[in-house]
Motif scaffolding. Sequence first.
Motif, short mmCIF file in Angstrom:
data_model
loop_
_atom_site.label_atom_id
_atom_site.label_comp_id
_atom_site.label_asym_id
_atom_site.label_seq_id
_atom_site.Cartn_x
_atom_site.Cartn_y
_atom_site.Cartn_z
N ASP A 46 0.85 -1.19 0.00
CA ASP A 46 0.00 0.00 0.00
C ASP A 46 0.89 1.24 0.00
O ASP A 46 2.09 1.13 -0.25
CB ASP A 46 -0.99 -0.02 1.18
CG ASP A 46 -0.29 -0.31 2.49
OD1 ASP A 46 0.93 -0.06 2.57
OD2 ASP A 46 -0.95 -0.79 3.43
N GLU A 47 0.31 2.39 0.33
CA GLU A 47 1.09 3.63 0.20
C GLU A 47 2.30 3.65 1.15
O GLU A 47 3.30 4.30 0.87
CB GLU A 47 0.19 4.86 0.43
CG GLU A 47 -0.44 4.99 1.80
CD GLU A 47 -1.67 4.08 1.99
OE1 GLU A 47 -2.22 4.11 3.09
OE2 GLU A 47 -2.06 3.35 1.04
N SER A 48 2.24 2.88 2.25
CA SER A 48 3.37 2.88 3.18
C SER A 48 4.43 1.84 2.79
O SER A 48 5.40 1.65 3.50
CB SER A 48 2.87 2.61 4.60
OG SER A 48 2.16 1.40 4.63
N GLY A 49 4.22 1.19 1.69
CA GLY A 49 5.21 0.22 1.23
C GLY A 49 4.77 -1.21 1.49
O GLY A 49 3.62 -1.45 1.86
N ILE A 58 0.45 -14.58 -9.17
CA ILE A 58 0.41 -13.23 -8.62
C ILE A 58 1.76 -12.96 -7.98
O ILE A 58 2.22 -13.72 -7.13
CB ILE A 58 -0.70 -13.10 -7.56
CG1 ILE A 58 -2.06 -13.43 -8.19
CG2 ILE A 58 -0.71 -11.71 -6.94
CD1 ILE A 58 -3.17 -13.61 -7.20
N LYS A 59 2.40 -11.89 -8.41
CA LYS A 59 3.75 -11.62 -7.92
C LYS A 59 3.77 -10.34 -7.10
O LYS A 59 3.05 -9.39 -7.39
CB LYS A 59 4.70 -11.49 -9.12
CG LYS A 59 6.15 -11.72 -8.75
CD LYS A 59 6.99 -11.93 -9.99
CE LYS A 59 8.47 -11.82 -9.71
NZ LYS A 59 8.95 -12.42 -8.47
N ALA A 60 4.58 -10.33 -6.04
CA ALA A 60 4.69 -9.13 -5.21
C ALA A 60 5.40 -8.04 -5.99
O ALA A 60 6.40 -8.29 -6.64
CB ALA A 60 5.46 -9.44 -3.94
N VAL A 61 4.84 -6.82 -5.95
CA VAL A 61 5.51 -5.69 -6.60
C VAL A 61 6.77 -5.35 -5.81
O VAL A 61 7.84 -5.16 -6.35
CB VAL A 61 4.57 -4.47 -6.64
CG1 VAL A 61 5.20 -3.34 -7.44
CG2 VAL A 61 3.22 -4.87 -7.23
N GLU A 62 6.59 -5.29 -4.49
CA GLU A 62 7.71 -5.01 -3.62
C GLU A 62 7.82 -6.15 -2.61
O GLU A 62 6.81 -6.60 -2.06
CB GLU A 62 7.45 -3.69 -2.89
CG GLU A 62 8.65 -3.10 -2.20
CD GLU A 62 8.26 -1.88 -1.38
OE1 GLU A 62 8.99 -1.57 -0.44
OE2 GLU A 62 7.21 -1.26 -1.68
N THR A 63 9.03 -6.62 -2.36
CA THR A 63 9.22 -7.76 -1.46
C THR A 63 8.80 -7.41 -0.04
O THR A 63 9.28 -6.43 0.52
CB THR A 63 10.71 -8.14 -1.44
OG1 THR A 63 11.17 -8.22 -2.77
CG2 THR A 63 10.90 -9.46 -0.74
N PRO A 64 7.89 -8.19 0.56
CA PRO A 64 7.51 -7.90 1.94
C PRO A 64 8.66 -8.26 2.90
O PRO A 64 9.53 -9.05 2.56
CB PRO A 64 6.31 -8.80 2.17
CG PRO A 64 6.43 -9.90 1.19
CD PRO A 64 7.14 -9.33 0.00
#
Lengths: 402, 309
Positions: free
Chosen positions: B129-132, B169-175
Amino acid sequence: MAESRLSTQHVLDNGRMAQNILYFARLLRAAGLPIGPGKVLDAITAVKLVGVGVQRDMYCALSSQFVNRFDQRELFDQAFHIFWRNPRIMERMMGTMLPTIRIEREEEHDQMSRRLSEAMGSSSNNARDDSDSEQVEFDARFSFSAKEVLQDIDFETMSREEIAEAKRVIAKLRLPIMDLPTRRFQRDEQGYRVDMRSTLRASLRSSDAIPMKFKKPQRKHPPLVILCDISGSMSCYSRMLLHFMHAITNDRDRVHAFVFATRLTNITRHLRHRDVDVALEVVSNEVIDWSGGTRIGACLKEFNNIWSRRVLGQGAMTLIISDGLERDSAESLSWQMERLSKSTRRLIWLNPLLRYEDFEPKVAGIRAMLPYVDDFRSSHNLRSLMELSEVLSQHKPKKTAA
Amino acid sequence: MTTALPSTIEETLTLLSQGNYIADRRLATTLFLALKMGRPLFLEGEAGVGKTEIAKVLAQSLGRRLVRLQCYEGLDVSSAVYEWNYSRQMIEIRLAEAAGDIDRESLSTDIFSREFLIERPLLQALRSDESGAPVLLIDELDRSDEPFEAYLLEILSDFQITVPEIGTIKAVETPIVIITSNRTREIHDALKRRCFYHWVDYPSAERELEIVATKLPGIDKQLTEQVVAFVQHLREEDLFKLPGVAETLDWADALTQLDKVTLDGEAIDNTLGTLLKYQDDIAKIRGSEAAKLLEQVKFEISSRQNTNG
């Protein structure tokens, strides 16, 4: 030299080659590898395809056909080495298969695993006289020493008869093992829950009513923990029991095996993925208190404190194999038994002393352990080990400690 | 508010202490590396040493969303990853039929679309989300069974999930992934290999003092000192379950509630249940053993004060 022999002796005509492969397969089968006639035909085809010029290729071709588990490789390698590199042994082999002549054994024989040499039909020089005789009844020895004996025991003297017998027992034992419902589900038309995902998928295929699909819980056997006493007073049984543990560890997942006398050793890793000969050799190197004194209480304490939380999860069952002849105080033993019995689904004690009909638990150690045990069974011969399978498959409620 | 990832070990320590977590340097180093290199952090240790807390503090002080997956035996895809919204799908089918639309092919692509997908924690964690990217806490992995562990492998190495009906479904940014385990069974090497490993040990006396002071600001200083010294001694005893940091905090809090400013034998005996959770252990420590430990603790503290003053 071996290469040249190979090309002159075995290779010239296909008929000879096929025959040799057949003998080789019979040798392996006698040594315990499960090889059927279909495999032999495949192997002959395989060798024809790769050719016999390069021995390495032939080795790969044959192993691809005859070996289907990692732990069989050890035995196959030895057999291959002996059979294809030394034609004289092979000749003798043929002699024993079609019993006519017997040639004196040579030094190469000494390095062979016992199973292999037995498969070749002659007895090895370090064989014990009683090794092939009846091993079903053992003697209980009423002696236990306080000394920790640092010994290195040679397991090579295990005979094929024993292995075969033990394996047969295990084959019976593992099948009816108790299983428990898990929280996972599988499709089953007799199930009692609706499998929504399958139902909806099916509804898209059929044109009118939605066909209901069902599911039921999957069942799985719980983990098994084996604690085996290898102290001096148990030494008559430990050889057989190690085979027993090796077979169980390899047949089922989630088995943890420990041995103890004066200290506790986790041998699970050594028993797994190995030929039984190699596995037991590693174990004998690892375990240093072989045939030492018995400190059941101290070893159980070590198990409780270090291992119980790591291996007794998910409803594990515990199997203690011991004669209960404890050297230390019985009070601490009963304390540790109580803890153990509270952390495990079911606690089963196999005691070889139980074979005496008028056996009475007079020894303090046995009296200390008995109240916390859900099942108390004998383990002095194969029959009693076989009966164990019935115990393990029962859904008996856990006994509450008196 | 979003905070940038720490760029040094010191910054990592500061970040954690802002969230009232007193970490030792080894933990801070491992955590720093895991954050920097985008790898999951695998925390193993006894119950009550603050494994789960790390993830919570991290999410809070970085200003990220915390996605928590509590593991249990039989945890499966439908409760960990995704589930189709069956009732909505059924309604959709009926509506389509009522409208006379009987093209099953298009209906099937309609109802097995993302719109009908209920996201469970693992799928939620792939969404930023907006916080990453969020902090994903996979708690007590040792409670799950082997099949689930195997399922995690794909997620932890590629951060992607395959839904057969939709695709990958792939993560845009790695959690940021934190995995905890109480070691009630060994986790497979294949999974550990993908993570950075840290064994969370009991804290040193110094660090434990700091933890108690941070977590219970109003507590008497003398009591804190005695409590921590007592617990530290207790951890050297031969007990089935040693008290963790959580127990120390509970005990200190309990004693404060009882208006104690100093430890005495009776107070210890009465409150031992907050510290030890096994009857055998309590029976062993209660009474003379506790009195002996207390005497030792008091002697040590007074001798330390004498040398200082």
